[in-house]
Scaffold this motif. Structure first.
Motif, PDB file in Angstrom:
ATOM      1  N   UNK A 132      22.408  43.929  42.781  1.00 34.80           N
ATOM      2  CA  UNK A 132      23.063  42.631  42.898  1.00 34.80           C
ATOM      3  C   UNK A 132      22.838  41.766  41.669  1.00 34.80           C
ATOM      4  N   UNK A 133      21.609  41.791  41.142  1.00 37.38           N
ATOM      5  CA  UNK A 133      21.327  41.020  39.929  1.00 37.38           C
ATOM      6  C   UNK A 133      22.155  41.543  38.761  1.00 37.38           C
ATOM      7  N   UNK A 134      22.221  42.880  38.632  1.00 35.89           N
ATOM      8  CA  UNK A 134      22.995  43.463  37.534  1.00 35.89           C
ATOM      9  C   UNK A 134      24.482  43.138  37.671  1.00 35.89           C
ATOM     10  N   UNK A 135      25.039  43.338  38.871  1.00 34.23           N
ATOM     11  CA  UNK A 135      26.463  43.070  39.081  1.00 34.23           C
ATOM     12  C   UNK A 135      26.800  41.602  38.813  1.00 34.23           C
ATOM     13  N   UNK A 136      25.975  40.697  39.336  1.00 39.12           N
ATOM     14  CA  UNK A 136      26.235  39.263  39.173  1.00 39.12           C
ATOM     15  C   UNK A 136      26.139  38.860  37.705  1.00 39.12           C
ATOM     16  N   UNK A 137      25.087  39.345  37.030  1.00 39.36           N
ATOM     17  CA  UNK A 137      24.899  39.001  35.617  1.00 39.36           C
ATOM     18  C   UNK A 137      26.057  39.518  34.775  1.00 39.36           C
ATOM     19  N   UNK A 138      26.455  40.779  35.035  1.00 36.30           N
ATOM     20  CA  UNK A 138      27.567  41.360  34.278  1.00 36.30           C
ATOM     21  C   UNK A 138      28.864  40.592  34.527  1.00 36.30           C
ATOM     22  N   UNK A 139      29.123  40.249  35.774  1.00 36.29           N
ATOM     23  CA  UNK A 139      30.372  39.571  36.118  1.00 36.29           C
ATOM     24  C   UNK A 139      30.433  38.169  35.529  1.00 36.29           C
ATOM     25  N   UNK A 140      29.359  37.395  35.708  1.00 32.68           N
ATOM     26  CA  UNK A 140      29.362  36.012  35.207  1.00 32.68           C
ATOM     27  C   UNK A 140      29.374  35.990  33.680  1.00 32.68           C
ATOM     28  N   UNK A 141      28.583  36.875  33.066  1.00 34.47           N
ATOM     29  CA  UNK A 141      28.567  36.924  31.605  1.00 34.47           C
ATOM     30  C   UNK A 141      29.932  37.344  31.057  1.00 34.47           C
ATOM     31  N   UNK A 142      30.537  38.360  31.692  1.00 36.81           N
ATOM     32  CA  UNK A 142      31.848  38.818  31.235  1.00 36.81           C
ATOM     33  C   UNK A 142      32.914  37.758  31.389  1.00 36.81           C
ATOM     34  N   UNK A 143      32.913  37.058  32.516  1.00 39.85           N
ATOM     35  CA  UNK A 143      33.901  35.992  32.722  1.00 39.85           C
ATOM     36  C   UNK A 143      33.707  34.859  31.725  1.00 39.85           C
ATOM     37  N   UNK A 144      32.460  34.457  31.536  1.00 36.89           N
ATOM     38  CA  UNK A 144      32.177  33.350  30.615  1.00 36.89           C
ATOM     39  C   UNK A 144      32.547  33.719  29.188  1.00 36.89           C
ATOM     40  N   UNK A 161      38.782  44.630  28.471  1.00 41.80           N
ATOM     41  CA  UNK A 161      37.645  45.536  28.613  1.00 41.80           C
ATOM     42  C   UNK A 161      36.739  45.142  29.769  1.00 41.80           C
ATOM     43  N   UNK A 162      36.555  43.832  29.968  1.00 47.33           N
ATOM     44  CA  UNK A 162      35.715  43.365  31.072  1.00 47.33           C
ATOM     45  C   UNK A 162      36.323  43.724  32.418  1.00 47.33           C
ATOM     46  N   UNK A 163      37.612  43.484  32.596  1.00 49.04           N
ATOM     47  CA  UNK A 163      38.251  43.819  33.870  1.00 49.04           C
ATOM     48  C   UNK A 163      38.252  45.325  34.111  1.00 49.04           C
ATOM     49  N   UNK A 164      38.408  46.112  33.037  1.00 41.07           N
ATOM     50  CA  UNK A 164      38.303  47.559  33.190  1.00 41.07           C
ATOM     51  C   UNK A 164      36.924  47.981  33.634  1.00 41.07           C
ATOM     52  N   UNK A 165      35.891  47.318  33.094  1.00 37.64           N
ATOM     53  CA  UNK A 165      34.518  47.653  33.496  1.00 37.64           C
ATOM     54  C   UNK A 165      34.256  47.288  34.950  1.00 37.64           C
ATOM     55  N   UNK A 208      46.933  43.453  40.231  1.00 33.57           N
ATOM     56  CA  UNK A 208      46.496  44.142  41.447  1.00 33.57           C
ATOM     57  C   UNK A 208      45.346  43.382  42.099  1.00 33.57           C
ATOM     58  N   UNK A 209      45.447  43.220  43.408  1.00 36.46           N
ATOM     59  CA  UNK A 209      44.375  42.535  44.122  1.00 36.46           C
ATOM     60  C   UNK A 209      43.064  43.281  44.077  1.00 36.46           C
ATOM     61  N   UNK A 210      43.120  44.608  43.847  1.00 39.89           N
ATOM     62  CA  UNK A 210      41.900  45.409  43.823  1.00 39.89           C
ATOM     63  C   UNK A 210      40.955  44.963  42.709  1.00 39.89           C
ATOM     64  N   UNK A 211      41.506  44.547  41.576  1.00 45.21           N
ATOM     65  CA  UNK A 211      40.658  44.087  40.468  1.00 45.21           C
ATOM     66  C   UNK A 211      39.859  42.865  40.877  1.00 45.21           C
ATOM     67  N   UNK A 212      40.526  41.907  41.484  1.00 48.61           N
ATOM     68  CA  UNK A 212      39.873  40.639  41.805  1.00 48.61           C
ATOM     69  C   UNK A 212      38.998  40.739  43.051  1.00 48.61           C
ATOM     70  N   UNK A 213      39.392  41.572  44.005  1.00 52.33           N
ATOM     71  CA  UNK A 213      38.522  41.768  45.172  1.00 52.33           C
ATOM     72  C   UNK A 213      37.257  42.516  44.760  1.00 52.33           C
ATOM     73  N   UNK A 214      37.374  43.429  43.796  1.00 53.62           N
ATOM     74  CA  UNK A 214      36.187  44.127  43.286  1.00 53.62           C
ATOM     75  C   UNK A 214      35.257  43.147  42.567  1.00 53.62           C
ATOM     76  N   UNK A 215      35.841  42.243  41.786  1.00 56.22           N
ATOM     77  CA  UNK A 215      35.039  41.235  41.101  1.00 56.22           C
ATOM     78  C   UNK A 215      34.325  40.344  42.119  1.00 56.22           C
ATOM     79  N   UNK A 216      35.037  39.929  43.162  1.00 55.67           N
ATOM     80  CA  UNK A 216      34.408  39.114  44.200  1.00 55.67           C
ATOM     81  C   UNK A 216      33.277  39.848  44.895  1.00 55.67           C
TER      82      UNK A 216
END
Length: 307
Positions: A132-144, A161-165, A208-216
């Motif tokens: 959870x820490x890794x996923x959250x850090x990667x997601x927030x850092x990538x978005x920012x 590249x971030x959305x692909x990851x 695709x909603x799958x990208x954003x639901x995966x990010x959530x």
């Protein structure tokens, strides 16, 4: 148009798989689309003047009728699922002839001690804090980082590249969920070759909603991981502490905590009662882990499986 013919074949395959697990349907459709489009592109490359309609007719005939392909996928999925999760309940037959996951039988109170799924669920819940820490850090850092760089030309490839990851991480998490929690998850990425083209792939990545639901889902894993880890560590500590009390009393003839002796003049009785309580707390912890694992598996299927 060849695309329309491929789409028609995919619709027929989806209908043939009706009643099956959604993750299985998703894998089958992606496999079929990837194969058909790749074979058609290969034929075009070999013969620039190829009659696409005729070529596609041969490709579809070689790939098999939708009913045959669906039957092959059902058989293979049953074998793979049994290998990944031997204790998983046998799939029930749906009214339309498909297969659907049978409702898992919850073990008895002490029977949970013999359930491999309970232990794998417990391990997943303990690991969820780290993931959870890794996923959250990667997601927030990538978005920012992506949002900050969008004013520059480099921000666009960084965002892509971030959305692909995110899709790759969602696939990896799905494999972990299936292996440890027993929930059927997608086992491959969607097709990215052939007729899709880079513009279509980019559009799919963003729309695709799958990208954003995966990010959530990846962002949500941090609070869930904190909750799972805290609850499991607390329950395990209490259970093992109660179990260890009679042993400590037998070795040291006194059970103390911060200078205070438990039980006063009845320490032996208190130690025995604590041990008995521990015998009930251990299976209770495994039951909670099993139930939370099933809930997490359902959440993962809801947010990561998209048909």
């Amino acid at each position: 148009m060849p695309d329309q013919t491929i789409d028609t074949y995919l619709d027929a395959l989806k209908a043939a798989l009706k009643g099956c697990d959604k993750a299985l349907i998703q894998d089958a459709l992606w496999d079929a689309e990837d194969h058909l489009r790749s074979e058609l592109a290969r034929g075009r490359w070999k013969e620039p003047g190829l009659d696409e309609a005729k070529a596609l007719e041969g490709i579809l005939a070689a790939y098999g009728e939708p009913a045959e392909v669906a039957a092959a996928y059902k058989e293979r999925d049953a074998i793979v699922s049994a290998a990944l999760a031997p204790a998983r309940p046998v799939k029930a037959t749906a009214p339309d002839g498909g297969t659907e996951p049978a409702t898992p039988q919850h073990p008895g109170f002490f029977g949970v001690l013999k359930s491999p799924r309970a232990y794998s669920s417990l391990l997943y819940l303990l690991l969820s804090l780290a993931t959870g820490i890794f996923f959250f850090t990667w997601s927030v850092t990538g978005l920012s980082l992506s949002a900050g760089l969008l004013i520059l030309i480099i921000g666009i490839p960084v965002l892509i590249g971030f959305l692909g990851s995110i899709r790759l991480l969602a696939l990896a998490e799905g494999r972990l969920v299936e292996a440890m929690l027993g929930a059927r998850m997608p086992r491959r990425q969607p097709p990215t070759e052939g007729e899709l083209g880079w513009k279509a792939r980019l559009k799919s990545l963003f729309t695709e909603g799958r990208t954003w639901s995966s990010l959530g889902y990846l962002v949500l894993m941090l609070p869930l991981g904190i909750f799972y880890f805290t609850l499991m560590v607390t329950m395990l500590s209490l259970s093992l502490g109660f179990l260890a009390t009679p042993v400590i009393h037998f070795v040291f003839h006194q059970v103390t905590f911060d200078g205070w002796a438990w039980g006063g003049n009845h320490q032996g009785l208190v130690a025995a009662l604590a041990g008995i309580l521990g015998l009930f707390c251990v299976p209770l912890t495994l039951h909670v882990a099993l139930l939370l694992g099933r809930a997490q598996g359902a959440l993962a299927r809801h947010m990561l499986v998209r048909i």
